[in-house]
Design a protein around this motif. Structure first.
Motif, short mmCIF file in Angstrom:
data_model
loop_
_atom_site.label_atom_id
_atom_site.label_comp_id
_atom_site.label_asym_id
_atom_site.label_seq_id
_atom_site.Cartn_x
_atom_site.Cartn_y
_atom_site.Cartn_z
N HIS A 172 18.55 -11.88 4.36
CA HIS A 172 18.13 -11.19 5.60
C HIS A 172 17.44 -9.85 5.38
O HIS A 172 17.22 -9.12 6.34
N ALA A 173 17.09 -9.51 4.15
CA ALA A 173 16.35 -8.27 3.89
C ALA A 173 14.91 -8.44 4.37
O ALA A 173 14.35 -9.54 4.32
N GLU A 174 14.33 -7.33 4.83
CA GLU A 174 12.95 -7.35 5.33
C GLU A 174 12.18 -6.17 4.78
O GLU A 174 12.76 -5.12 4.49
N CYS A 175 10.88 -6.34 4.70
CA CYS A 175 10.01 -5.24 4.29
C CYS A 175 9.44 -4.55 5.54
O CYS A 175 9.75 -4.94 6.66
N VAL A 176 8.61 -3.57 5.31
CA VAL A 176 7.99 -2.81 6.41
C VAL A 176 6.80 -3.58 6.97
O VAL A 176 6.24 -4.45 6.29
N PRO A 177 6.37 -3.23 8.18
CA PRO A 177 5.13 -3.83 8.70
C PRO A 177 3.96 -3.47 7.78
O PRO A 177 3.83 -2.32 7.35
N HIS A 178 3.15 -4.45 7.47
CA HIS A 178 2.00 -4.22 6.61
C HIS A 178 0.90 -5.23 6.89
O HIS A 178 1.14 -6.26 7.52
N ARG A 179 -0.29 -4.90 6.40
CA ARG A 179 -1.46 -5.77 6.58
C ARG A 179 -2.06 -6.07 5.23
O ARG A 179 -2.43 -5.15 4.48
N HIS A 180 -2.12 -7.36 4.90
CA HIS A 180 -2.82 -7.79 3.69
C HIS A 180 -4.31 -7.73 4.00
O HIS A 180 -4.80 -8.40 4.90
N SER A 187 10.39 -15.75 5.51
CA SER A 187 9.98 -15.73 6.91
C SER A 187 8.98 -14.62 7.17
O SER A 187 9.03 -13.56 6.55
N LEU A 188 8.09 -14.87 8.12
CA LEU A 188 7.10 -13.89 8.58
C LEU A 188 7.37 -13.59 10.05
O LEU A 188 7.56 -14.51 10.85
N TYR A 189 7.36 -12.30 10.37
CA TYR A 189 7.68 -11.82 11.72
C TYR A 189 6.53 -10.99 12.26
O TYR A 189 5.72 -10.44 11.51
N ASP A 190 6.52 -10.81 13.59
CA ASP A 190 5.59 -9.87 14.20
C ASP A 190 5.86 -8.48 13.63
O ASP A 190 7.02 -8.12 13.39
N PRO A 191 4.82 -7.68 13.43
CA PRO A 191 4.98 -6.36 12.78
C PRO A 191 5.45 -5.26 13.74
O PRO A 191 4.85 -4.20 13.83
N VAL A 192 6.54 -5.54 14.46
CA VAL A 192 7.06 -4.57 15.43
C VAL A 192 8.57 -4.45 15.26
O VAL A 192 9.23 -5.39 14.81
N ILE A 240 0.35 -0.20 4.57
CA ILE A 240 1.64 -0.05 5.22
C ILE A 240 1.39 0.57 6.59
O ILE A 240 0.65 1.55 6.72
N LEU A 241 1.99 -0.01 7.62
CA LEU A 241 1.76 0.42 8.98
C LEU A 241 2.94 1.22 9.52
O LEU A 241 4.09 0.93 9.22
N GLY A 242 2.63 2.20 10.35
CA GLY A 242 3.65 3.01 11.01
C GLY A 242 4.13 2.35 12.29
O GLY A 242 3.65 1.28 12.68
N ALA A 243 5.07 2.98 12.96
CA ALA A 243 5.64 2.46 14.20
C ALA A 243 4.57 2.27 15.28
O ALA A 243 4.68 1.38 16.13
N GLY A 259 1.57 1.28 14.68
CA GLY A 259 0.61 0.30 14.20
C GLY A 259 -0.52 0.88 13.37
O GLY A 259 -1.34 0.15 12.83
N GLY A 260 -0.56 2.22 13.25
CA GLY A 260 -1.59 2.86 12.44
C GLY A 260 -1.26 2.81 10.96
O GLY A 260 -0.11 2.64 10.56
N VAL A 261 -2.27 2.96 10.13
CA VAL A 261 -2.10 2.91 8.68
C VAL A 261 -1.44 4.19 8.19
O VAL A 261 -1.95 5.29 8.41
N GLU A 262 -0.28 4.04 7.52
CA GLU A 262 0.41 5.18 6.92
C GLU A 262 0.02 5.36 5.46
O GLU A 262 -0.02 6.47 4.96
N ARG A 263 -0.23 4.23 4.78
CA ARG A 263 -0.56 4.31 3.35
C ARG A 263 -1.31 3.06 2.93
O ARG A 263 -0.98 1.95 3.37
N ARG A 264 -2.29 3.25 2.06
CA ARG A 264 -3.02 2.12 1.47
C ARG A 264 -2.52 1.91 0.05
O ARG A 264 -2.48 2.84 -0.73
#
Length: 157
Positions: A46-54, A68-73, A122-125, A127-132
């Motif tokens: 049940h561990a999850e990573c942060v919202p991100h965009r490939h 599993s893949l989830y909505d990034p929210v 990596i996306l912030g809360a 939805g903006g880019v926090e880090r590339r």
């Protein structure tokens, strides 16, 4: 008799993702010419990573468990996609999600293609880019992993 056809991660020197409980990785290769990073990722149950965009095309093979893949929210609800061992997924890039392991965790092989050197964001809360995260970031990680004597994988440049 030893079962040699099962995936065995006991000899892999997993490195924890800093700041994330239950997430680990092991870099396999960084190919700057092809702009490709290959790595293993391990999720505790049940561990999850942060919202991100490939940013570029990404291929995923589930080696063990359930991925599993989830909505990034936050409070994302149930998974949009769940793959079990031997399940394969691919996208053409611009794929945004949170990834996680199932009840028994997961081990996946990720084959990620960068665009202009960027592998994922990596996306912030909001939805903006926090880090590339770039090929150079992965290259430094692979070199550190090699210095630590944890892999003998070849770096392609």
């Amino acid at each position: 008799m030893t079962e040699t056809y099962r995936f065995d991660d006991r000899t892999i020197a997993w490195k924890p993702f800093a700041g994330f409980e239950g997430l680990y990785y092991h870099l396999l290769s960084v190919d700057h010419d092809a702009q490709v990073v290959d790595m293993l990722m391990k999720f505790d149950p049940h561990a999850e990573c942060v919202p991100h965009r490939h940013v570029g095309p990404t291929k995923t093979l589930v080696l063990q468990g359930e991925h599993s893949l989830y909505d990034p929210v936050p409070d994302h609800g149930p998974a949009n996609t769940t793959r079990r061992a031997s399940g394969f997924g691919a996208n053409r890039g611009d794929e945004t999600h949170i990834e996680g392991g199932g009840a028994d965790g997961a081990i996946i092989l990720l084959m990620m293609t960068a665009r202009d050197g960027v592998v994922y964001e990596i996306l912030g809360a909001d939805g903006g880019v926090e880090r590339r995260i770039t090929l150079d970031d992965f290259q430094r990680g692979l070199e550190k992993q090699q210095r630590d004597g944890r892999t003998r994988q070849r770096v392609q440049q």
